[in-house]
Design a protein around this motif. Structure first.
Motif, PDB file in Angstrom:
ATOM      1  N   ARG A 191     -28.874 -64.360 -28.231  1.00 13.56           N
ATOM      2  CA  ARG A 191     -28.173 -63.195 -27.584  1.00 13.56           C
ATOM      3  C   ARG A 191     -29.241 -62.837 -26.400  1.00 13.56           C
ATOM      4  O   ARG A 191     -30.194 -62.198 -26.918  1.00 13.56           O
ATOM      5  N   ALA A 192     -28.741 -62.860 -25.354  1.00 17.35           N
ATOM      6  CA  ALA A 192     -29.580 -62.755 -23.963  1.00 17.35           C
ATOM      7  C   ALA A 192     -28.632 -62.700 -22.926  1.00 17.35           C
ATOM      8  O   ALA A 192     -27.535 -63.145 -22.937  1.00 17.35           O
ATOM      9  N   HIS A 193     -29.190 -61.992 -21.993  1.00 21.61           N
ATOM     10  CA  HIS A 193     -28.567 -61.777 -20.609  1.00 21.61           C
ATOM     11  C   HIS A 193     -27.184 -61.083 -20.609  1.00 21.61           C
ATOM     12  O   HIS A 193     -25.960 -61.775 -20.180  1.00 21.61           O
ATOM     13  N   HIS A 194     -26.620 -60.250 -21.674  1.00 19.60           N
ATOM     14  CA  HIS A 194     -25.658 -59.511 -21.927  1.00 19.60           C
ATOM     15  C   HIS A 194     -24.492 -60.760 -22.309  1.00 19.60           C
ATOM     16  O   HIS A 194     -23.349 -60.560 -22.035  1.00 19.60           O
ATOM     17  N   ARG A 195     -24.895 -61.595 -23.127  1.00 21.48           N
ATOM     18  CA  ARG A 195     -23.945 -62.495 -23.651  1.00 21.48           C
ATOM     19  C   ARG A 195     -24.453 -62.993 -25.066  1.00 21.48           C
ATOM     20  O   ARG A 195     -25.739 -63.100 -25.288  1.00 21.48           O
ATOM     21  N   MET A 197     -20.774 -59.895 -23.334  1.00 20.54           N
ATOM     22  CA  MET A 197     -20.723 -58.878 -24.332  1.00 20.54           C
ATOM     23  C   MET A 197     -20.034 -57.549 -23.745  1.00 20.54           C
ATOM     24  O   MET A 197     -19.466 -56.717 -24.240  1.00 20.54           O
ATOM     25  N   GLY A 198     -19.803 -57.574 -22.283  1.00 18.96           N
ATOM     26  CA  GLY A 198     -19.335 -56.529 -21.411  1.00 18.96           C
ATOM     27  C   GLY A 198     -17.766 -56.663 -21.300  1.00 18.96           C
ATOM     28  O   GLY A 198     -17.264 -55.951 -21.503  1.00 18.96           O
ATOM     29  N   THR A 199     -17.424 -57.980 -20.929  1.00 19.05           N
ATOM     30  CA  THR A 199     -16.024 -58.281 -20.532  1.00 19.05           C
ATOM     31  C   THR A 199     -15.188 -58.822 -21.873  1.00 19.05           C
ATOM     32  O   THR A 199     -14.167 -58.925 -22.138  1.00 19.05           O
ATOM     33  N   GLY A 200     -16.103 -59.226 -22.965  1.00 19.32           N
ATOM     34  CA  GLY A 200     -15.548 -60.260 -23.938  1.00 19.32           C
ATOM     35  C   GLY A 200     -14.721 -61.624 -23.807  1.00 19.32           C
ATOM     36  O   GLY A 200     -14.240 -61.967 -24.605  1.00 19.32           O
ATOM     37  N   LYS A 201     -15.148 -61.928 -22.434  1.00 21.08           N
ATOM     38  CA  LYS A 201     -14.748 -63.264 -22.069  1.00 21.08           C
ATOM     39  C   LYS A 201     -15.079 -64.486 -22.777  1.00 21.08           C
ATOM     40  O   LYS A 201     -16.566 -64.498 -23.013  1.00 21.08           O
ATOM     41  N   LEU A 202     -14.461 -65.287 -23.462  1.00 22.60           N
ATOM     42  CA  LEU A 202     -15.141 -66.574 -24.153  1.00 22.60           C
ATOM     43  C   LEU A 202     -14.732 -67.533 -23.582  1.00 22.60           C
ATOM     44  O   LEU A 202     -13.813 -67.959 -22.807  1.00 22.60           O
ATOM     45  N   THR A 203     -16.047 -68.356 -23.167  1.00 19.49           N
ATOM     46  CA  THR A 203     -15.959 -69.788 -22.521  1.00 19.49           C
ATOM     47  C   THR A 203     -16.475 -70.740 -23.373  1.00 19.49           C
ATOM     48  O   THR A 203     -17.312 -70.620 -24.026  1.00 19.49           O
ATOM     49  N   ILE A 204     -16.018 -72.020 -23.356  1.00 23.31           N
ATOM     50  CA  ILE A 204     -16.349 -73.039 -24.006  1.00 23.31           C
ATOM     51  C   ILE A 204     -16.705 -74.186 -23.096  1.00 23.31           C
ATOM     52  O   ILE A 204     -15.817 -74.766 -22.508  1.00 23.31           O
ATOM     53  N   GLU A 205     -17.809 -74.711 -23.370  1.00 27.07           N
ATOM     54  CA  GLU A 205     -18.219 -75.908 -22.320  1.00 27.07           C
ATOM     55  C   GLU A 205     -18.655 -77.292 -23.308  1.00 27.07           C
ATOM     56  O   GLU A 205     -19.626 -76.894 -23.846  1.00 27.07           O
ATOM     57  N   ARG A 206     -18.277 -78.195 -22.652  1.00 32.39           N
ATOM     58  CA  ARG A 206     -18.701 -79.635 -23.618  1.00 32.39           C
ATOM     59  C   ARG A 206     -19.674 -80.437 -22.624  1.00 32.39           C
ATOM     60  O   ARG A 206     -18.909 -80.676 -21.537  1.00 32.39           O
TER      61      ARG A 206
END
Length: 385
Positions: free
Chosen positions: A245-249, A281-290
């Protein structure tokens, strides 16, 4: 005077060991292009003075000239300047002289000298050497007549620049990869780079030099990317998982590795899949990267946690080198464009960052301020005492 009072009076901090290399021993390898007639200041003294000034926080030729002009007589003597035959005083060079000297210096020779100095200055580290290769463009060096100077550097994951070369303005970083690493001992080292350097020739070169690689596979290699992507990753066990958990995410990283009998990439022994889950953590947006990689390391040569650390460690060259040169030394804002000056100044900044990292400083800006408060401190760090 009691010994404890003498210790309090010494505010310069602990000196490096007596075995610290002398920078001048390496600077003599940089050829002096000046004509013999009219030379007043020794070549190595001018280069050493510029290095000491940048180590103290000088970000421009003017600042280097001011540092040298303010240097005490003893410091000028230690740098290697000659006394005036009539007065016996050491006269510092003018900033214009320093500019002309640095503009004429051979950038390749200077970078080789800096790399060898930093390698001798630091005690050999235990375990594998991890070396990141990445390029950077000096944006402020662009003019109407020529493109911006582009450089490619090899840096240990600990922040020590081992080599640097200028990229041909009509080409890209790929042809400069092997010449960059030619002067470095790569035996049993692991080389990390971005997808641009996932090249068959690079893999063969590293194998011949006794090194291993961690090569990122992206869609610029469509056949290789498709073969690695289609491996049965769902059936492969998880080797490493980490949550930070760092940089607000919030971020979760999962690593899987698998061995294979053959794949169309020289000396590849394993394929890797890294899945990154990031939630803002601010917007709740989830991203997944492979992300997919191949490596010449055989199974069992490194644990999952080590591989994950090495993959993340590659980006230290951005955070510990390029970012510091931009933010602390204001490199992108610099308008230095004359001849070899952009390249030479980048090399001197690499030297300063490498020395401060070796001496245990994580905040380079604070280390520069501390060094700049005493003309003797940069000389001690450069082994000029």
């Amino acid at each position: 005077m009691p010994s404890y009072l003498r210790q309090l009076g010494d505010s310069s901090g602990p000196a490096p060991p007596e075995t610290v290399a002398d920078l001048r021993k390496y600077l003599v390898e940089v050829p002096d292009p000046r004509a013999r007639r009219g030379i007043r200041h020794p070549w190595t003294a001018l280069l050493a003075a510029a290095a000491a000034a940048v180590l103290s926080g000088a970000v421009s030729i003017t600042a280097i000239g001011e540092w040298v002009a303010d240097a005490p007589q003893r410091v000028l003597a230690l740098l290697g300047f000659r006394p005036d035959p009539l007065t016996g005083l050491f006269r510092p060079p003018h900033a214009t002289t320093i500019r002309l000297v640095l503009a004429a210096a051979d950038g390749d020779a200077l970078d080789r000298a800096i790399g060898r100095f930093l390698q001798e200055r630091q005690a050999p580290a235990a375990g594998r050497r991890l070396i990141a290769v990445d390029g950077k463009t000096l944006r402020g060096s662009r003019t109407r007549q020529k493109t911006a100077t582009a450089l490619i550097a090899a840096m240990t994951h600990g922040g020590q620049v081992l080599a640097q070369r200028q990229v041909d303005g009509k080409s890209n970083e790929i042809p400069a990869f092997a010449p960059l690493l030619d002067g470095i001992d790569l035996t049993d080292a692991v080389i990390t780079a971005d997808a641009l350097h996932t090249q068959h020739d690079h893999a063969s070169y590293l194998h011949e030099r006794g090194a291993h690689y961690l090569a990122v596979v992206k869609r610029n290699h469509p056949g290789l990317h498709e073969r690695v992507r289609r491996l049965p990753w769902r059936d492969i066990r998880l080797d490493h998982i980490e949550r930070t958990r760092a940089h607000h995410r919030d971020e979760i990283r999962r690593l899987k590795t698998t061995a294979f009998a053959h794949i169309d990439y020289p000396h590849a022994r394993q394929a890797l899949q890294v899945v990154r889950w990031r939630r803002d953590m601010g917007t709740g947006k989830l991203t997944i990267e492979r992300i997919y990689l191949v490596t010449s390391l055989p199974p069992g040569a490194a644990t999952g946690s080590e591989l994950a650390a090495w993959i993340r460690g590659h980006w230290h060259i951005e955070n510990q080198l390029h970012h510091v040169r931009d933010r602390t030394f204001h490199e992108d804002a610099s308008k230095i464009r004359t001849r070899n000056l952009p390249r030479v100044m980048a090399g001197l900044r690499n030297l300063a960052i490498g020395i401060h990292r070796q001496d245990g400083h994580t905040n380079i800006a604070a280390a520069l301020r501390r060094t700049g408060r005493d003309h003797q401190r940069p000389l001690t760090a450069l082994g000029l005492t």
